[in-house]
Design a protein around this motif. Structure first.
Motif, mmCIF file in Angstrom:
data_model
loop_
_atom_site.group_PDB
_atom_site.id
_atom_site.type_symbol
_atom_site.label_atom_id
_atom_site.label_comp_id
_atom_site.label_asym_id
_atom_site.label_seq_id
_atom_site.Cartn_x
_atom_site.Cartn_y
_atom_site.Cartn_z
ATOM 1 N N VAL A 173 -12.639 10.786 -3.698
ATOM 2 C CA VAL A 173 -11.291 10.437 -3.257
ATOM 3 C C VAL A 173 -11.394 9.316 -2.236
ATOM 4 O O VAL A 173 -12.194 9.366 -1.312
ATOM 5 C CB VAL A 173 -10.577 11.662 -2.648
ATOM 6 C CG1 VAL A 173 -9.220 11.263 -2.096
ATOM 7 C CG2 VAL A 173 -10.416 12.750 -3.694
ATOM 8 N N TYR A 174 -10.596 8.285 -2.437
ATOM 9 C CA TYR A 174 -10.547 7.140 -1.534
ATOM 10 C C TYR A 174 -9.562 7.450 -0.418
ATOM 11 O O TYR A 174 -8.426 7.814 -0.664
ATOM 12 C CB TYR A 174 -10.101 5.899 -2.315
ATOM 13 C CG TYR A 174 -9.845 4.695 -1.462
ATOM 14 C CD1 TYR A 174 -10.883 3.870 -1.055
ATOM 15 C CD2 TYR A 174 -8.555 4.374 -1.050
ATOM 16 C CE1 TYR A 174 -10.657 2.757 -0.282
ATOM 17 C CE2 TYR A 174 -8.321 3.254 -0.278
ATOM 18 C CZ TYR A 174 -9.368 2.454 0.111
ATOM 19 O OH TYR A 174 -9.137 1.371 0.882
ATOM 20 N N HIS A 197 -7.231 6.229 2.593
ATOM 21 C CA HIS A 197 -6.558 5.033 3.102
ATOM 22 C C HIS A 197 -6.898 4.885 4.584
ATOM 23 O O HIS A 197 -6.639 5.783 5.378
ATOM 24 C CB HIS A 197 -5.042 5.160 2.923
ATOM 25 C CG HIS A 197 -4.611 5.158 1.497
ATOM 26 N ND1 HIS A 197 -4.454 4.005 0.778
ATOM 27 C CD2 HIS A 197 -4.331 6.169 0.642
ATOM 28 C CE1 HIS A 197 -4.082 4.297 -0.446
ATOM 29 N NE2 HIS A 197 -4.004 5.605 -0.560
ATOM 30 N N VAL A 221 -0.242 7.925 -2.714
ATOM 31 C CA VAL A 221 -0.977 7.970 -3.969
ATOM 32 C C VAL A 221 -2.440 8.305 -3.668
ATOM 33 O O VAL A 221 -3.059 7.706 -2.801
ATOM 34 C CB VAL A 221 -0.892 6.616 -4.707
ATOM 35 C CG1 VAL A 221 -1.758 6.610 -5.958
ATOM 36 C CG2 VAL A 221 0.542 6.296 -5.059
ATOM 37 N N GLU A 222 -2.979 9.291 -4.392
ATOM 38 C CA GLU A 222 -4.384 9.646 -4.224
ATOM 39 C C GLU A 222 -5.221 8.777 -5.151
ATOM 40 O O GLU A 222 -5.061 8.803 -6.364
ATOM 41 C CB GLU A 222 -4.610 11.119 -4.549
ATOM 42 C CG GLU A 222 -6.054 11.536 -4.353
ATOM 43 C CD GLU A 222 -6.286 12.996 -4.677
ATOM 44 O OE1 GLU A 222 -6.763 13.269 -5.786
ATOM 45 O OE2 GLU A 222 -5.954 13.835 -3.820
ATOM 46 N N LEU A 223 -6.103 8.001 -4.574
ATOM 47 C CA LEU A 223 -6.966 7.122 -5.351
ATOM 48 C C LEU A 223 -8.349 7.735 -5.444
ATOM 49 O O LEU A 223 -8.829 8.364 -4.502
ATOM 50 C CB LEU A 223 -7.059 5.754 -4.678
ATOM 51 C CG LEU A 223 -5.739 5.032 -4.445
ATOM 52 C CD1 LEU A 223 -5.971 3.763 -3.663
ATOM 53 C CD2 LEU A 223 -5.068 4.731 -5.765
ATOM 54 N N GLN A 224 -9.007 7.546 -6.596
ATOM 55 C CA GLN A 224 -10.362 8.041 -6.776
ATOM 56 C C GLN A 224 -11.231 6.924 -7.314
ATOM 57 O O GLN A 224 -10.789 6.105 -8.112
ATOM 58 C CB GLN A 224 -10.385 9.219 -7.744
ATOM 59 C CG GLN A 224 -9.684 10.430 -7.205
ATOM 60 C CD GLN A 224 -9.921 11.643 -8.091
ATOM 61 O OE1 GLN A 224 -10.770 11.636 -8.954
ATOM 62 N NE2 GLN A 224 -9.148 12.689 -7.852
ATOM 63 N N TYR A 225 -12.467 6.897 -6.853
ATOM 64 C CA TYR A 225 -13.443 5.923 -7.314
ATOM 65 C C TYR A 225 -14.744 6.659 -7.596
ATOM 66 O O TYR A 225 -15.318 7.267 -6.694
ATOM 67 C CB TYR A 225 -13.651 4.827 -6.269
ATOM 68 C CG TYR A 225 -14.685 3.803 -6.671
ATOM 69 C CD1 TYR A 225 -14.411 2.893 -7.683
ATOM 70 C CD2 TYR A 225 -15.929 3.768 -6.064
ATOM 71 C CE1 TYR A 225 -15.351 1.957 -8.067
ATOM 72 C CE2 TYR A 225 -16.878 2.840 -6.439
ATOM 73 C CZ TYR A 225 -16.585 1.940 -7.442
ATOM 74 O OH TYR A 225 -17.520 1.018 -7.829
ATOM 75 N N VAL A 234 0.842 -1.190 0.000
ATOM 76 C CA VAL A 234 0.000 0.000 0.000
ATOM 77 C C VAL A 234 0.879 1.241 0.000
ATOM 78 O O VAL A 234 1.804 1.372 0.792
ATOM 79 C CB VAL A 234 -0.916 0.008 1.242
ATOM 80 C CG1 VAL A 234 -1.717 1.296 1.317
ATOM 81 C CG2 VAL A 234 -1.837 -1.197 1.213
ATOM 82 N N ASP A 235 0.593 2.151 -0.918
ATOM 83 C CA ASP A 235 1.300 3.418 -0.992
ATOM 84 C C ASP A 235 0.306 4.511 -0.622
ATOM 85 O O ASP A 235 -0.535 4.910 -1.425
ATOM 86 C CB ASP A 235 1.859 3.644 -2.392
ATOM 87 C CG ASP A 235 2.691 4.908 -2.507
ATOM 88 O OD1 ASP A 235 2.813 5.636 -1.499
ATOM 89 O OD2 ASP A 235 3.229 5.162 -3.595
ATOM 90 N N THR A 236 0.376 4.991 0.609
ATOM 91 C CA THR A 236 -0.587 5.984 1.084
ATOM 92 C C THR A 236 -0.347 7.364 0.486
ATOM 93 O O THR A 236 -1.164 8.255 0.669
ATOM 94 C CB THR A 236 -0.549 6.080 2.621
ATOM 95 O OG1 THR A 236 0.779 6.393 3.030
ATOM 96 C CG2 THR A 236 -0.978 4.765 3.257
#
Length: 71
Positions: free
Chosen positions: A56-57, A59, A48-52, A44-46
Motif C-alpha cells: 500500500v502506497y 500519501h 484512494v488507496e494506491l498499491q504498488y 491528489v486524492d488521498t
C-alpha cells in the motif's frame, strides 16, 4: 551536432518539452489512449488507496513539502 535516429526515424532532442495540447493516439500495455502529451497533473486524492507491487502506497504530501522547504 550528431543526427539522432530510433528505428530509422530521425529526431532531435533540442526541444524535448512537448508543448502541444493536441491529442495524440497512443497505446500503453494494450490500452488505447487519445490524449495530449502535455497536460496538467491530476489533483491528489488521498481517499484512494494506491498499491504498488502488493504494498500500500502511503500519501506523504505534507512530509514531502516539509523536506522541500528544509532543503
Amino acid at each position: 551536432m550528431t543526427k539522432l535516429q530510433y528505428r530509422g526515424v530521425s529526431y532531435s532532442n533540442d526541444n524535448r518539452e512537448q508543448t502541444s495540447s493536441q491529442a495524440v493516439d497512443h497505446s500503453y500495455r494494450g490500452q488505447h489512449y487519445s490524449a495530449p502529451l502535455r497536460h496538467e497533473a491530476a489533483p491528489v486524492d488521498t481517499q484512494v488507496e494506491l498499491q504498488y507491487r502488493g504494498h500500500v502506497y502511503q500519501h506523504r504530501q505534507a512530509e514531502a513539502a516539509n523536506q522541500v522547504e528544509n532543503a
